[in-house]
Design a protein around this motif. Structure first.
Motif, PDB file in Angstrom:
ATOM      1  N   LEU A 325       0.841  -1.195   0.000  1.00  8.41           N
ATOM      2  CA  LEU A 325       0.000   0.000   0.000  1.00  8.41           C
ATOM      3  C   LEU A 325       0.875   1.243   0.000  1.00  8.41           C
ATOM      4  O   LEU A 325       1.870   1.314   0.717  1.00  8.41           O
ATOM      5  CB  LEU A 325      -0.904  -0.002   1.242  1.00  8.41           C
ATOM      6  CG  LEU A 325      -2.072   0.984   1.250  1.00  8.41           C
ATOM      7  CD1 LEU A 325      -3.057   0.670   0.135  1.00  8.41           C
ATOM      8  CD2 LEU A 325      -2.770   0.953   2.613  1.00  8.41           C
ATOM      9  N   VAL A 357      -7.617   6.068  -0.023  1.00  8.99           N
ATOM     10  CA  VAL A 357      -6.941   5.616   1.187  1.00  8.99           C
ATOM     11  C   VAL A 357      -5.647   6.399   1.377  1.00  8.99           C
ATOM     12  O   VAL A 357      -4.847   6.527   0.438  1.00  8.99           O
ATOM     13  CB  VAL A 357      -6.601   4.107   1.132  1.00  8.99           C
ATOM     14  CG1 VAL A 357      -5.874   3.686   2.407  1.00  8.99           C
ATOM     15  CG2 VAL A 357      -7.858   3.278   0.940  1.00  8.99           C
ATOM     16  N   CYS A 359      -2.275   6.341   3.795  1.00 11.49           N
ATOM     17  CA  CYS A 359      -1.529   5.551   4.767  1.00 11.49           C
ATOM     18  C   CYS A 359      -0.252   6.318   5.121  1.00 11.49           C
ATOM     19  O   CYS A 359       0.844   6.001   4.628  1.00 11.49           O
ATOM     20  CB  CYS A 359      -1.196   4.171   4.190  1.00 11.49           C
ATOM     21  SG  CYS A 359      -0.403   3.042   5.364  1.00 11.49           S
ATOM     22  N   GLU A 373       0.185   0.192  11.034  1.00 13.83           N
ATOM     23  CA  GLU A 373      -0.169   1.126   9.976  1.00 13.83           C
ATOM     24  C   GLU A 373      -1.322   2.022  10.415  1.00 13.83           C
ATOM     25  O   GLU A 373      -2.196   1.616  11.197  1.00 13.83           O
ATOM     26  CB  GLU A 373      -0.590   0.391   8.696  1.00 13.83           C
ATOM     27  CG  GLU A 373       0.465  -0.509   8.092  1.00 13.83           C
ATOM     28  CD  GLU A 373       1.530   0.220   7.277  1.00 13.83           C
ATOM     29  OE1 GLU A 373       1.871   1.369   7.639  1.00 13.83           O
ATOM     30  OE2 GLU A 373       2.041  -0.379   6.308  1.00 13.83           O
ATOM     31  N   LEU A 375      -4.400   4.111   8.788  1.00 13.80           N
ATOM     32  CA  LEU A 375      -5.199   4.213   7.568  1.00 13.80           C
ATOM     33  C   LEU A 375      -6.313   5.243   7.724  1.00 13.80           C
ATOM     34  O   LEU A 375      -7.010   5.276   8.734  1.00 13.80           O
ATOM     35  CB  LEU A 375      -5.843   2.875   7.198  1.00 13.80           C
ATOM     36  CG  LEU A 375      -4.947   1.706   6.800  1.00 13.80           C
ATOM     37  CD1 LEU A 375      -5.801   0.545   6.305  1.00 13.80           C
ATOM     38  CD2 LEU A 375      -3.955   2.113   5.738  1.00 13.80           C
ATOM     39  N   LEU A 377      -9.557   6.253   5.441  1.00 12.16           N
ATOM     40  CA  LEU A 377     -10.379   5.860   4.297  1.00 12.16           C
ATOM     41  C   LEU A 377     -11.452   6.921   4.069  1.00 12.16           C
ATOM     42  O   LEU A 377     -12.109   7.357   5.025  1.00 12.16           O
ATOM     43  CB  LEU A 377     -11.065   4.512   4.550  1.00 12.16           C
ATOM     44  CG  LEU A 377     -10.271   3.225   4.322  1.00 12.16           C
ATOM     45  CD1 LEU A 377      -9.006   3.185   5.160  1.00 12.16           C
ATOM     46  CD2 LEU A 377     -11.156   2.006   4.656  1.00 12.16           C
ATOM     47  N   ILE A 403      -9.088  -3.279  -0.554  1.00 15.80           N
ATOM     48  CA  ILE A 403      -7.694  -3.019  -0.170  1.00 15.80           C
ATOM     49  C   ILE A 403      -6.937  -4.344  -0.064  1.00 15.80           C
ATOM     50  O   ILE A 403      -5.795  -4.465  -0.519  1.00 15.80           O
ATOM     51  CB  ILE A 403      -7.624  -2.239   1.153  1.00 15.80           C
ATOM     52  CG1 ILE A 403      -8.203  -0.827   0.981  1.00 15.80           C
ATOM     53  CG2 ILE A 403      -6.175  -2.142   1.649  1.00 15.80           C
ATOM     54  CD1 ILE A 403      -8.377  -0.069   2.287  1.00 15.80           C
TER      55      ILE A 403
END
Length: 496
Positions: A325, A357, A359, A373, A375, A377, A403
């Motif tokens: 990602l 998204v 990250c 991580e 995230l 969204l 994802i």
């Protein structure tokens, strides 16, 4: 009678980007400025929160584009962004996921040219032509066009702007414009996606806004280490250095009018007197704080405006890493127009949604616990749509499954360490946002420049408005400019 250049006592309602900007500029002009913010910290939609688990989430903006416009703000106060935070360039700038393949947009402009050429022979040359025109629009649009208070079209009669009317492509729609350069659907999507931030279909947005492509792709996508909130904190420090007073957990209940002027604010049952008021709060909400007869716009006006989307947001902490990602990823496996129709025509939850998204833990290790991580969204939605936890969870599951498919990961859902949703009803309760909109008014031709809600109340001489629902429009750089514009107008105000 005092003249406009004497010290005034000014209130700013709201500490979002436009409010912070307006406060800093108004104080720089020698005024006593007080900012009243309903939340416990500055930033508005760009607030940040930290979880007990150690995740640091920016609540709103995540695309740091047009860095020169933001730098201009700090230069006006004899400083620069690097005095406050470190900016890094993202490479790739972002990745776009299509139904059968994915495309990563590199940091280097020459590499972008090669990417376009590989997708469509001759597209590198077309890219050069497109960006040359976009650069012109950017330099006229962001340096000249957006800096007007927009009381009248005569403000645009300068030789530079008037002589550039045709080259600004105000009367061409963005989709037709892009199709004149590229034929491959992927390239069209790559060029069209930035205008989604402007809150309308590419078929409704003027081609002028190809300036967004230049401000993003050519100038590059940046990230402030520590999160986007570092920009908020930096602007607050600049404002405080000018002498601005901040009052948090202060929710304005009423603007009191006496003899045609805004005389005071009622906050928690107490009245605070001022010479002028700048409302960085939601424009529609601000007008509910004054009598109906004194409002610039009635209920029918707002009901006929085209609003930019609201959105469903999820803040997720994930145990373990997600190797494939990128920092920014756009999931465009489905048709853009189908999703857009759900926002502007059908006003319903999309059956085949697109989503985004972020990250940031890919770039910044401090926004998530070690080995985890962070995230963010985001799924665009029609403003005013009904939302509840059940429908939010349904779309979360779909987004996470897509994802997982993209990253070849099969256990992201089971690794959720922290989860918080944010949607239409939250925008209404937190920001008094009209119909829960997230980005303000759409930048359609009929809602551009002079056709936007005015920055000054027509009947109350010392009440001004700033932010994404007035000029120049939605987005972080325009909001910063909006604050500067309104502060300049307040400085001209004569007080008794």
């Amino acid at each position: 009678m005092n003249t406009g250049n004497l010290r005034k006592r000014i209130a700013v309602i709201g500490a979002g980007f436009s409010g912070l900007s307006a406060a800093a500029y108004a104080a720089k002009s020698g005024n006593e400025v007080h900012v009243f913010e309903k939340h416990d910290r500055p930033g508005g939609r760009a607030r940040q929160f930290v979880t007990d688990e150690g995740y640091v989430f920016d609540m709103g903006p995540s695309w740091y584009w047009m860095p020169d416009i933001i730098e201009d703000f700090f230069a006006d106060f004899d400083c620069k962004t690097s005095d406050f935070f470190s900016l890094v360039s993202l490479d790739p700038q972002f990745e776009m996921v299509f139904s059968k393949e994915k495309v990563s947009v590199p940091e280097n402009n020459e590499e972008i040219r090669k990417l376009f050429e590989n997708i469509e022979p001759g597209a590198a040359r077309q890219y050069d032509k497109f960006m040359k025109s976009a650069q012109f629009k950017y330099e006229v649009g962001m340096k000249e066009f957006v800096k007007k208070p927009c009381y009248s079209w005569f403000e645009f009669a300068s030789l530079k702007i008037a002589g550039s009317t045709l080259k600004l492509d105000l009367l061409s729609n963005f989709r037709t414009y892009v199709s004149g350069y590229f034929t491959d659907p992927k390239l069209k999507s790559l060029m069209e996606f930035p205008v989604i931030f402007l809150g309308a279909s590419p078929k409704q947005i003027p081609a002028l806004y190809s300036l967004m492509n230049y401000g993003g792709y050519v100038l590059g996508t940046k990230y402030p280490m520590g999160g986007f909130y570092q920009l908020v904190l930096a602007m607050k420090k600049v404002a405080e250095k000018q002498g601005v007073h901040f009052h948090f957990n202060h929710d304005v209940q009423k603007i009191n009018i006496e003899k045609g002027k805004a005389a005071s604010l009622t906050i928690d049952g107490e009245n605070y007197e001022f010479d002028a008021i700048i409302a960085s709060s939601d424009y529609h909400h601000t007008e509910t704080l004054i009598p109906k007869s004194l409002r610039n716009y009635d209920k029918a006006y707002w009901e006929t405006r085209t609003f930019a989307p609201s959105c469903l947001i999820y803040y997720l902490g994930i145990k373990g890493k997600i190797p494939h990602l990128k920092h920014h990823t756009l999931f465009f496996e489905n048709e853009l127009d189908n999703h857009i129709d759900c926002i502007y025509k059908n006003k319903k939850w999309p059956s085949k949604p697109l989503f985004y998204v972020c990250c940031p833990s890919k770039t910044d290790p401090d926004v998530a616990p070690e080995g985890c991580e962070n995230l963010f969204l985001l799924l665009p939605l029609a403003p005013g749509i009904y939302d509840d936890e059940q429908v939010r969870e349904k779309y979360l599951t779909e987004m996470l499954e897509r994802i997982e498919k993209h990253t070849v990961e099969t256990d992201i859902i089971s690794r959720i360490d922290y989860k918080k949703s944010y949607c239409v009803s939250d925008f209404i309760s937190d920001y008094n946002a009209y119909q829960g909109n997230a980005y303000g008014l759409s930048n359609t031709l009929s809602q551009t420049a002079v056709l936007k809600p005015k920055i000054r109340n027509k009947k109350i001489t010392n009440l001004f408005y700033t932010g994404q629902l007035t000029v120049p429009g939605p987005g972080v750089p325009p909001s910063v400019i909006s604050g500067k514009i309104v502060a300049a107008e307040v400085s001209k105000l004569k007080i008794k």
